[in-house]
Design a protein around this motif. Sequence first.
Motif, PDB file in Angstrom:
ATOM      1  N   SER A   3       1.886  18.734 -18.042  1.00 55.74           N
ATOM      2  CA  SER A   3       2.720  19.398 -17.046  1.00 55.74           C
ATOM      3  C   SER A   3       3.280  20.689 -17.612  1.00 55.74           C
ATOM      4  CB  SER A   3       3.869  18.465 -16.630  1.00 55.74           C
ATOM      5  OG  SER A   3       4.657  18.126 -17.755  1.00 55.74           O
ATOM      6  N   THR A   4       3.900  21.458 -16.737  1.00 50.47           N
ATOM      7  CA  THR A   4       4.504  22.708 -17.169  1.00 50.47           C
ATOM      8  C   THR A   4       5.620  22.459 -18.167  1.00 50.47           C
ATOM      9  OG1 THR A   4       3.981  23.685 -15.019  1.00 50.47           O
ATOM     10  CG2 THR A   4       5.626  24.805 -16.360  1.00 50.47           C
ATOM     11  N   SER A   5       6.351  21.370 -17.987  1.00 49.26           N
ATOM     12  CA  SER A   5       7.434  21.056 -18.926  1.00 49.26           C
ATOM     13  C   SER A   5       6.894  20.792 -20.324  1.00 49.26           C
ATOM     14  CB  SER A   5       8.221  19.845 -18.420  1.00 49.26           C
ATOM     15  OG  SER A   5       7.359  18.709 -18.293  1.00 49.26           O
ATOM     16  N   SER A   6       5.704  20.184 -20.413  1.00 42.36           N
ATOM     17  CA  SER A   6       5.102  19.956 -21.728  1.00 42.36           C
ATOM     18  C   SER A   6       4.686  21.266 -22.373  1.00 42.36           C
ATOM     19  CB  SER A   6       3.889  19.029 -21.592  1.00 42.36           C
ATOM     20  OG  SER A   6       4.258  17.775 -21.071  1.00 42.36           O
ATOM     21  N   LEU A   7       4.169  22.196 -21.562  1.00 38.97           N
ATOM     22  CA  LEU A   7       3.724  23.475 -22.111  1.00 38.97           C
ATOM     23  C   LEU A   7       4.891  24.373 -22.497  1.00 38.97           C
ATOM     24  CD1 LEU A   7       0.804  24.259 -19.622  1.00 38.97           C
ATOM     25  CD2 LEU A   7       0.658  23.265 -21.911  1.00 38.97           C
ATOM     26  N   ARG A   8       6.113  24.042 -22.015  1.00 39.41           N
ATOM     27  CA  ARG A   8       7.300  24.814 -22.385  1.00 39.41           C
ATOM     28  C   ARG A   8       7.882  24.378 -23.718  1.00 39.41           C
ATOM     29  NH1 ARG A   8      10.499  27.339 -18.560  1.00 39.41           N
ATOM     30  NH2 ARG A   8      12.344  26.291 -19.397  1.00 39.41           N
ATOM     31  N   ASN A   9       7.200  23.498 -24.419  1.00 35.61           N
ATOM     32  CA  ASN A   9       7.681  23.014 -25.708  1.00 35.61           C
ATOM     33  C   ASN A   9       7.899  24.188 -26.666  1.00 35.61           C
ATOM     34  OD1 ASN A   9       7.604  21.858 -28.495  1.00 35.61           O
ATOM     35  ND2 ASN A   9       7.258  19.947 -27.381  1.00 35.61           N
ATOM     36  N   PRO A  10       9.027  24.249 -27.344  1.00 36.61           N
ATOM     37  CA  PRO A  10       9.283  25.374 -28.265  1.00 36.61           C
ATOM     38  C   PRO A  10       8.211  25.534 -29.353  1.00 36.61           C
ATOM     39  CG  PRO A  10      11.316  24.186 -27.829  1.00 36.61           C
ATOM     40  CD  PRO A  10      10.211  23.379 -27.207  1.00 36.61           C
ATOM     41  N   GLU A  11       7.550  24.430 -29.716  1.00 37.88           N
ATOM     42  CA  GLU A  11       6.485  24.535 -30.712  1.00 37.88           C
ATOM     43  C   GLU A  11       5.308  25.355 -30.185  1.00 37.88           C
ATOM     44  OE1 GLU A  11       6.349  23.573 -33.779  1.00 37.88           O
ATOM     45  OE2 GLU A  11       8.265  22.513 -33.902  1.00 37.88           O
ATOM     46  N   LEU A  12       5.149  25.397 -28.853  1.00 36.92           N
ATOM     47  CA  LEU A  12       4.066  26.170 -28.250  1.00 36.92           C
ATOM     48  C   LEU A  12       4.507  27.587 -27.899  1.00 36.92           C
ATOM     49  CD1 LEU A  12       2.506  23.513 -25.824  1.00 36.92           C
ATOM     50  CD2 LEU A  12       1.751  24.126 -28.123  1.00 36.92           C
ATOM     51  N   THR A  13       5.710  27.727 -27.330  1.00 37.41           N
ATOM     52  CA  THR A  13       6.164  29.043 -26.863  1.00 37.41           C
ATOM     53  C   THR A  13       6.795  29.888 -27.970  1.00 37.41           C
ATOM     54  OG1 THR A  13       8.323  28.143 -26.226  1.00 37.41           O
ATOM     55  CG2 THR A  13       6.565  28.132 -24.560  1.00 37.41           C
ATOM     56  N   GLY A  14       7.270  29.240 -29.039  1.00 41.89           N
ATOM     57  CA  GLY A  14       7.923  29.986 -30.109  1.00 41.89           C
ATOM     58  C   GLY A  14       9.330  30.413 -29.763  1.00 41.89           C
ATOM     59  N   MET A  15       9.929  29.849 -28.718  1.00 40.23           N
ATOM     60  CA  MET A  15      11.304  30.192 -28.326  1.00 40.23           C
ATOM     61  C   MET A  15      11.942  28.973 -27.681  1.00 40.23           C
ATOM     62  SD  MET A  15      10.470  32.661 -25.036  1.00 40.23           S
ATOM     63  CE  MET A  15       9.320  33.651 -25.981  1.00 40.23           C
ATOM     64  N   THR A  16      13.239  28.991 -27.640  1.00 38.37           N
ATOM     65  CA  THR A  16      13.953  27.866 -27.043  1.00 38.37           C
ATOM     66  C   THR A  16      13.829  27.905 -25.525  1.00 38.37           C
ATOM     67  OG1 THR A  16      16.041  29.097 -26.913  1.00 38.37           O
ATOM     68  CG2 THR A  16      15.580  27.912 -28.972  1.00 38.37           C
ATOM     69  N   HIS A  17      14.190  26.794 -24.883  1.00 40.12           N
ATOM     70  CA  HIS A  17      14.155  26.746 -23.418  1.00 40.12           C
ATOM     71  C   HIS A  17      15.102  27.785 -22.816  1.00 40.12           C
ATOM     72  CE1 HIS A  17      11.589  23.215 -23.137  1.00 40.12           C
ATOM     73  NE2 HIS A  17      12.335  22.595 -24.057  1.00 40.12           N
ATOM     74  N   ARG A  18      16.246  27.989 -23.441  1.00 34.81           N
ATOM     75  CA  ARG A  18      17.212  28.955 -22.909  1.00 34.81           C
ATOM     76  C   ARG A  18      16.639  30.370 -22.981  1.00 34.81           C
ATOM     77  NH1 ARG A  18      23.237  28.565 -25.093  1.00 34.81           N
ATOM     78  NH2 ARG A  18      22.938  26.555 -24.005  1.00 34.81           N
ATOM     79  N   GLN A  19      15.969  30.702 -24.100  1.00 35.37           N
ATOM     80  CA  GLN A  19      15.372  32.031 -24.219  1.00 35.37           C
ATOM     81  C   GLN A  19      14.248  32.232 -23.209  1.00 35.37           C
ATOM     82  OE1 GLN A  19      14.268  31.790 -28.359  1.00 35.37           O
ATOM     83  NE2 GLN A  19      16.082  32.941 -29.038  1.00 35.37           N
ATOM     84  N   LEU A  20      13.444  31.189 -23.003  1.00 30.87           N
ATOM     85  CA  LEU A  20      12.357  31.291 -22.025  1.00 30.87           C
ATOM     86  C   LEU A  20      12.904  31.439 -20.615  1.00 30.87           C
ATOM     87  CD1 LEU A  20       9.289  31.233 -21.633  1.00 30.87           C
ATOM     88  CD2 LEU A  20       9.427  28.743 -21.435  1.00 30.87           C
ATOM     89  N   ASP A  21      13.971  30.704 -20.287  1.00 29.53           N
ATOM     90  CA  ASP A  21      14.572  30.821 -18.954  1.00 29.53           C
ATOM     91  C   ASP A  21      15.162  32.217 -18.740  1.00 29.53           C
ATOM     92  OD1 ASP A  21      13.895  28.229 -18.410  1.00 29.53           O
ATOM     93  OD2 ASP A  21      15.854  27.399 -18.992  1.00 29.53           O
ATOM     94  N   ALA A  22      15.797  32.780 -19.774  1.00 29.45           N
ATOM     95  CA  ALA A  22      16.362  34.121 -19.649  1.00 29.45           C
ATOM     96  C   ALA A  22      15.261  35.156 -19.432  1.00 29.45           C
ATOM     97  CB  ALA A  22      17.180  34.455 -20.898  1.00 29.45           C
ATOM     98  N   MET A  23      14.155  34.995 -20.117  1.00 30.54           N
ATOM     99  CA  MET A  23      13.034  35.905 -19.926  1.00 30.54           C
ATOM    100  C   MET A  23      12.488  35.794 -18.512  1.00 30.54           C
ATOM    101  SD  MET A  23       9.320  35.867 -21.841  1.00 30.54           S
ATOM    102  CE  MET A  23      10.033  36.058 -23.470  1.00 30.54           C
ATOM    103  N   THR A  24      12.348  34.580 -18.024  1.00 24.88           N
ATOM    104  CA  THR A  24      11.823  34.381 -16.668  1.00 24.88           C
ATOM    105  C   THR A  24      12.757  34.989 -15.625  1.00 24.88           C
ATOM    106  OG1 THR A  24      10.769  32.332 -17.398  1.00 24.88           O
ATOM    107  CG2 THR A  24      11.044  32.653 -15.027  1.00 24.88           C
ATOM    108  N   THR A  25      14.056  34.830 -15.823  1.00 27.40           N
ATOM    109  CA  THR A  25      15.023  35.383 -14.879  1.00 27.40           C
ATOM    110  C   THR A  25      14.960  36.910 -14.851  1.00 27.40           C
ATOM    111  OG1 THR A  25      16.483  33.489 -15.255  1.00 27.40           O
ATOM    112  CG2 THR A  25      17.468  35.455 -14.266  1.00 27.40           C
ATOM    113  N   ALA A  26      14.707  37.526 -16.011  1.00 27.98           N
ATOM    114  CA  ALA A  26      14.684  38.987 -16.075  1.00 27.98           C
ATOM    115  C   ALA A  26      13.402  39.571 -15.493  1.00 27.98           C
ATOM    116  CB  ALA A  26      14.839  39.436 -17.532  1.00 27.98           C
ATOM    117  N   LEU A  27      12.295  38.853 -15.619  1.00 26.18           N
ATOM    118  CA  LEU A  27      11.006  39.408 -15.204  1.00 26.18           C
ATOM    119  C   LEU A  27      10.586  38.995 -13.793  1.00 26.18           C
ATOM    120  CD1 LEU A  27       8.883  38.997 -18.462  1.00 26.18           C
ATOM    121  CD2 LEU A  27      10.227  40.952 -17.715  1.00 26.18           C
TER     122      LEU A  27
END
Length: 555
Positions: free
Chosen positions: A419-443
């Motif tokens: 699922s998308t939640s599994s792919l959001r794992n920090p080991e895969l994205t290289g960033m925390t969930h909060r950082q990824l959410d902030a990026m998504t909100t900005a873009l």
Amino acid sequence: MRRSDLRRFASRFMIPKGLQMINVLLPLMGAEARLLGHGGIRAVARAAGKSEATVRKGVDELEAGEGPLGRVRRPGGGRKCLAETDPGLRPALLALVEPDERGDPMSPLRWTTKSTRKLAAELTRQGHTVGADTVGDLLRQEGFSLQANAKTIEGKQHPDRDAQFRYINERARQHIDTGQPVISVDTKKKELVGNYRNNGRGWRPGGEPVKVRTHDFLDQPGSGRAIPYGIYDVAANAGWVSVGTDHDTAAFAVASIRRWWHGRGRHDYPQATRLLITADAGGSNGFRTRTWKTELAALAAGAGLEVTVCHLPPGASKWNKIEHRLFSHITMNWRGRPLTSHEVILNSIAATTTATGLTVHAELDTGTYPTGVTVTDAQIDALAMSRHRFHGDWNYTLHPTAQAPDCANEPADTPSQLSTSSLRNPELTGMTHRQLDAMTTALAPELERQREQSRTTRRGGRPSQVPGAGPKDKLTHTDRILATVLYLRKLGPQHLLGQLFGVTTMTISRTIREVRPLLEAHGYRITASTARFRTPADITAFLTEVDSDKIKSAC
């Protein structure tokens, strides 16, 4: 004193003929005149056939304290050197010998050997009459010398080069400490079999060199090529070389390892359950060679071993232990000896020893190993292979069973349930969930604006009457940003991302083209990961291992 006595005196001290009068006779005549006393100058002048003024000059030199070979010509006298009479000679010469990247691109000597004769001829053509010897003297005065190429440029190094070396050393230490075998493998340079020249020199009677053929053409009966594939046991300091006669393929490489295991490995390590192989990044045992992995899987299943492979980083093959602990000694052992037959090759390899106790076994492999063998994606997916968390493309393990290690007790998604939640794992994205959410909100707003502009363009400039009307995108803005981040992390190719998000490779490619400029414009820097995946199953196994490590650390 007679004139002949003076000449014999000069010749007895091997005075050059042209220098007798200038450098020797003058002080000698002066010395004789002083010894004779009053009237000595006249007596010496008559005996030597010279004027009294010349003899008096010699006497004056002696009385002035000058050396017997003193200077006759005054300072600055004589013919001037060519570089002084022709001020443009030196600059013209330096312009000709400038390195190609700085010199005149239209120079006629740009693509030829710049010998002193050719340089002199070109300078003469330009109006500077000069000889080859003078050119050589001028070059030496300017600090030039004959130099060969220096092999010092290694090329671009992989950013994870040192980390991979440390990873290999750590794995090797773990295996050796627990009594598990560690081998270094590679293919040695192919050799000509026959009466051909072999580099190196050996002691022989003077004037009696070994006579070999003038050309290295495989046109004599019994000639061919030998392909030595080596296995070096790091802990035992022992080598095993299979000399093939067909092709250097992955099947031949694994067959050589299999020969070593059944012939020696299983006897030296009767309790072994794991085998570590260190190999180069390319060639028949390269990390991109699919046949290499399928053949190793068969070896693991047949020998009941867990085979782990760690590849050296690209461009670092010279650091492979087999190169300087086995192959170099074999080359030194047969230097200067024509490899006239496979028997000579085998005996020369088997006789190789070192002061540290190296032993080598050699066997001839006459098997046939065809090239062009195709391995499909389905065959690779069916392998019981797990990729390591660090650079899974370089480091992987092939298990002896037909199934991967049991993960029943660990919560994990199957490949079809990622699922998308599994792919959001920090080991895969290289960033925390909060950082990824902030990026998504900005873009996300800018992605929506791009989407509306694209639709307006397709309608010919006519805006939609209902905001958001029209065909829906297959990916949400969140998914598009996540897919781009995973791609920039270099976790896998675009077709893998298409499988994970349930879209085509073209959709993933278009998404990356749209999102990537926005990330750069907002200053987001996505660092590449050391993990590499090829299938969704690889990601599932990776996430399972991550969860397992978290559980162990919590306990």
